[in-house]
Write an enzyme that holds these catalytic residues in place. Structure first.
Site, PDB file in Angstrom:
ATOM      1  N   ASP A  80       0.171  -5.429 -10.000  1.00 21.27           N
ATOM      2  CA  ASP A  80      -0.317  -5.501  -8.618  1.00 21.27           C
ATOM      3  C   ASP A  80       0.761  -5.161  -7.575  1.00 21.27           C
ATOM      4  OD1 ASP A  80      -1.363  -6.571  -6.090  1.00 21.27           O
ATOM      5  OD2 ASP A  80      -2.848  -7.593  -7.331  1.00 21.27           O
TER       6      ASP A  80
ATOM      7  N   SER B 137      -3.898  -3.221  -4.191  1.00 20.21           N
ATOM      8  CA  SER B 137      -4.775  -4.128  -4.927  1.00 20.21           C
ATOM      9  C   SER B 137      -6.237  -3.912  -4.536  1.00 20.21           C
ATOM     10  CB  SER B 137      -4.318  -5.575  -4.692  1.00 20.21           C
ATOM     11  OG  SER B 137      -4.864  -6.453  -5.639  1.00 20.21           O
TER      12      SER B 137
END
Length: 263
Positions: A155, A40
């Protein structure tokens, strides 16, 4: 011969600017990683650094960001897969990284995403860096997932907040992890709406999952850096300068220990 250093940079949202602060402190002390694995926002910071950007360049870019640079908050745009457009995020990553491929980066780099279809981790170790990093930081439901070769990617933090084992497997003798969300699930006094409720639930689940994984697998990292960022909301693009300073302070506090381990 000195040992090799691997950086595992975890999720963090806006708190992830702390990663840049840590890298700045290490760079200032003459410490350069031999391997980087990011998730991320850790993928954004790690990828930019691995591509050749300096910590100072990353800091200046990050601290100049505004909400409008990342998010198209037009209320009319809601699709089957996302609330917000992803064009601005795509453009920002392409501006910083260009068309560089992961295998051509100056520092060996990997990043992770989650394949929603299979429920498994996807590790990017080759291909277009900008696309890989976009997938790694695509918040489910907020940004449109990245479709790639039959996978639907979001993510990486959904499954693995801090990719310590992956950077260890890359060949690092010494692993330094940076967890920008270490205290994200600290108690709160109130929640204002359903969005805040859902984000709060995600933070609590994520923290619990991360702690359970560490108990089961042990602490892979030789040094765990957890910047203190009390009150900083990872979902709001503000206090970026404070996040940087918290990361810098935490990195600086661990420089001597890292140098000792690398000898």
């Amino acid at each position: 011969m000195s040992k090799t250093l691997g950086l595992a940079l975890g999720s963090g949202g806006s708190r992830g600017v702390a990663h840049i602060g840590v890298i700045y402190a290490l760079e200032e002390a003459g410490i350069k990683p031999d391997f980087i694995c990011g998730c991320s926002m850790g993928a954004v910071a790690g990828g930019c650094y691995a591509s050749g950007m300096t910590a100072a360049q990353m800091r200046d870019t990050a601290l100049g960001l505004k909400t409008r640079d990342l998010l198209d908050i037009s209320p009319a745009f809601i699709t089957r897969m996302a609330i917000l457009r992803t064009k601005k995020l795509e453009d920002l990553l392409l501006t910083q990284l260009g068309d560089i491929r992961i295998e051509d980066m100056k520092i060996p780099f990997k990043c992770i995403a989650t394949d929603v279809y299979s429920g498994k981790l996807h590790v990017f170790d080759s291909g277009a860096a900008a696309l890989a990093i976009q997938a790694s930081c695509t918040i489910p439901g907020v940004f449109r997932p990245v479709e790639l070769e039959g996978e639907l990617l979001v993510d990486g933090g959904v499954l693995c907040r801090v990719p310590e084992q992956l950077v260890k497997d890359m060949g690092a003798d010494v692993v330094v992890s940076v967890d920008a969300l270490a205290n994200a699930a600290e108690p709160v006094d109130k929640l204002g709406n359903i969005v805040e409720l859902l984000l709060r639930v995600f933070d609590v689940m994520d923290t619990n999952q991360t702690e359970m994984r560490r108990e089961l697998t042990g602490h892979v990292a030789d040094v765990e850096i957890k910047p203190e960022m009390k009150g900083i909301n990872q979902y709001q693009i503000k206090e970026l300068d404070r996040a940087f300073e918290e990361g810098y302070a935490a990195g600086k506090a661990n420089v001597d220990r890292i140098k000792e381990l690398l000898q």
